[in-house]
Design a protein around this motif. Structure first.
Motif, PDB file in Angstrom:
ATOM      1  N   SER A   7      23.558  -7.666 -21.782  1.00  0.00           N
ATOM      2  CA  SER A   7      22.161  -8.049 -21.990  1.00  0.00           C
ATOM      3  C   SER A   7      21.444  -7.036 -22.886  1.00  0.00           C
ATOM      4  O   SER A   7      20.687  -7.415 -23.785  1.00  0.00           O
ATOM      5  CB  SER A   7      21.460  -8.166 -20.639  1.00  0.00           C
ATOM      6  OG  SER A   7      20.115  -8.496 -20.801  1.00  0.00           O
ATOM      7  N   GLN A   8      21.683  -5.756 -22.629  1.00  0.00           N
ATOM      8  CA  GLN A   8      21.056  -4.708 -23.446  1.00  0.00           C
ATOM      9  C   GLN A   8      21.545  -4.770 -24.887  1.00  0.00           C
ATOM     10  O   GLN A   8      20.771  -4.645 -25.824  1.00  0.00           O
ATOM     11  CB  GLN A   8      21.321  -3.327 -22.855  1.00  0.00           C
ATOM     12  CG  GLN A   8      20.599  -2.207 -23.578  1.00  0.00           C
ATOM     13  CD  GLN A   8      19.087  -2.363 -23.541  1.00  0.00           C
ATOM     14  OE1 GLN A   8      18.506  -2.609 -22.493  1.00  0.00           O
ATOM     15  NE2 GLN A   8      18.439  -2.263 -24.686  1.00  0.00           N
ATOM     16  N   TRP A   9      22.834  -4.982 -25.084  1.00  0.00           N
ATOM     17  CA  TRP A   9      23.384  -5.092 -26.442  1.00  0.00           C
ATOM     18  C   TRP A   9      22.784  -6.283 -27.170  1.00  0.00           C
ATOM     19  O   TRP A   9      22.471  -6.218 -28.344  1.00  0.00           O
ATOM     20  CB  TRP A   9      24.901  -5.225 -26.410  1.00  0.00           C
ATOM     21  CG  TRP A   9      25.627  -3.995 -25.961  1.00  0.00           C
ATOM     22  CD1 TRP A   9      25.146  -2.706 -25.947  1.00  0.00           C
ATOM     23  CD2 TRP A   9      26.950  -3.939 -25.433  1.00  0.00           C
ATOM     24  NE1 TRP A   9      26.096  -1.851 -25.454  1.00  0.00           N
ATOM     25  CE2 TRP A   9      27.223  -2.579 -25.127  1.00  0.00           C
ATOM     26  CE3 TRP A   9      27.926  -4.892 -25.179  1.00  0.00           C
ATOM     27  CZ2 TRP A   9      28.431  -2.163 -24.594  1.00  0.00           C
ATOM     28  CZ3 TRP A   9      29.140  -4.475 -24.656  1.00  0.00           C
ATOM     29  CH2 TRP A   9      29.383  -3.126 -24.371  1.00  0.00           C
ATOM     30  N   ASP A  10      22.629  -7.414 -26.451  1.00  0.00           N
ATOM     31  CA  ASP A  10      22.029  -8.608 -27.061  1.00  0.00           C
ATOM     32  C   ASP A  10      20.596  -8.325 -27.501  1.00  0.00           C
ATOM     33  O   ASP A  10      20.183  -8.686 -28.593  1.00  0.00           O
ATOM     34  CB  ASP A  10      22.053  -9.791 -26.085  1.00  0.00           C
ATOM     35  CG  ASP A  10      23.446 -10.362 -25.870  1.00  0.00           C
ATOM     36  OD1 ASP A  10      24.343 -10.094 -26.715  1.00  0.00           O
ATOM     37  OD2 ASP A  10      23.637 -11.070 -24.871  1.00  0.00           O
ATOM     38  N   ARG A  11      19.831  -7.672 -26.622  1.00  0.00           N
ATOM     39  CA  ARG A  11      18.445  -7.343 -26.966  1.00  0.00           C
ATOM     40  C   ARG A  11      18.390  -6.371 -28.140  1.00  0.00           C
ATOM     41  O   ARG A  11      17.588  -6.518 -29.049  1.00  0.00           O
ATOM     42  CB  ARG A  11      17.711  -6.759 -25.758  1.00  0.00           C
ATOM     43  CG  ARG A  11      17.191  -7.809 -24.799  1.00  0.00           C
ATOM     44  CD  ARG A  11      16.189  -7.239 -23.802  1.00  0.00           C
ATOM     45  NE  ARG A  11      16.677  -6.080 -23.077  1.00  0.00           N
ATOM     46  CZ  ARG A  11      17.390  -6.116 -21.951  1.00  0.00           C
ATOM     47  NH1 ARG A  11      17.694  -7.270 -21.418  1.00  0.00           N
ATOM     48  NH2 ARG A  11      17.793  -5.012 -21.365  1.00  0.00           N
ATOM     49  N   ASP A  12      19.261  -5.376 -28.124  1.00  0.00           N
ATOM     50  CA  ASP A  12      19.308  -4.410 -29.226  1.00  0.00           C
ATOM     51  C   ASP A  12      19.682  -5.090 -30.538  1.00  0.00           C
ATOM     52  O   ASP A  12      19.259  -4.663 -31.606  1.00  0.00           O
ATOM     53  CB  ASP A  12      20.306  -3.284 -28.927  1.00  0.00           C
ATOM     54  CG  ASP A  12      19.846  -2.366 -27.800  1.00  0.00           C
ATOM     55  OD1 ASP A  12      18.655  -2.431 -27.418  1.00  0.00           O
ATOM     56  OD2 ASP A  12      20.702  -1.605 -27.298  1.00  0.00           O
ATOM     57  N   GLY A  13      20.460  -6.150 -30.448  1.00  0.00           N
ATOM     58  CA  GLY A  13      20.867  -6.915 -31.631  1.00  0.00           C
ATOM     59  C   GLY A  13      19.832  -7.923 -32.087  1.00  0.00           C
ATOM     60  O   GLY A  13      20.042  -8.644 -33.061  1.00  0.00           O
ATOM     61  N   GLY A  14      18.717  -8.014 -31.374  1.00  0.00           N
ATOM     62  CA  GLY A  14      17.638  -8.908 -31.782  1.00  0.00           C
ATOM     63  C   GLY A  14      17.623 -10.251 -31.078  1.00  0.00           C
ATOM     64  O   GLY A  14      16.779 -11.091 -31.372  1.00  0.00           O
ATOM     65  N   GLN A  17      14.347 -12.521 -30.228  1.00  0.00           N
ATOM     66  CA  GLN A  17      13.251 -12.329 -31.185  1.00  0.00           C
ATOM     67  C   GLN A  17      12.976 -13.655 -31.896  1.00  0.00           C
ATOM     68  O   GLN A  17      13.787 -14.574 -31.849  1.00  0.00           O
ATOM     69  CB  GLN A  17      13.619 -11.255 -32.213  1.00  0.00           C
ATOM     70  CG  GLN A  17      13.903  -9.896 -31.610  1.00  0.00           C
ATOM     71  CD  GLN A  17      12.683  -9.314 -30.922  1.00  0.00           C
ATOM     72  OE1 GLN A  17      11.580  -9.363 -31.448  1.00  0.00           O
ATOM     73  NE2 GLN A  17      12.871  -8.769 -29.742  1.00  0.00           N
TER      74      GLN A  17
END
Length: 91
Positions: A7-14, A17
């Protein structure tokens, strides 16, 4: 832990957005918009019907005092070229 990292990687990847939005139950804005424009009909979301059961349960349930008198309304839609912005402009 793995799900939290993913989940964190997905958010960091945008992911999530505006330019990489999550699709609600597979709905795609551009294809829904194209269908509405082609048919000339306003969008009606069959996944979120205009009923009190869509609002929730318990305190917001169908027989709740908090949901009595709710009026389901649509925003005004203007065609391009008219004064002001519209939902058809991507609002």
């Amino acid at each position: 832990m793995a799900a939290k990292l993913r989940s964190q990687w997905d958010r960091d990847g945008g992911l999530g957005q505006n330019d990489n939005a999550l699709k609600f139950l597979g709905q795609d804005y551009e294809s829904l918009r194209a269908q509405c424009l082609q048919s000339g009909k306003l969008f009606e979301d069959h996944l979120f019907p205009c009923t009190t059961s869509s609002l929730g349960f318990k305190e917001l349930g169908p027989r709740s005092a908090k949901t009595s008198g709710i009026r389901w309304m649509r925003p005004t839609v203007r065609k391009r070229g008219t004064r002001g912005r519209s939902l058809l402009d991507g609002w």
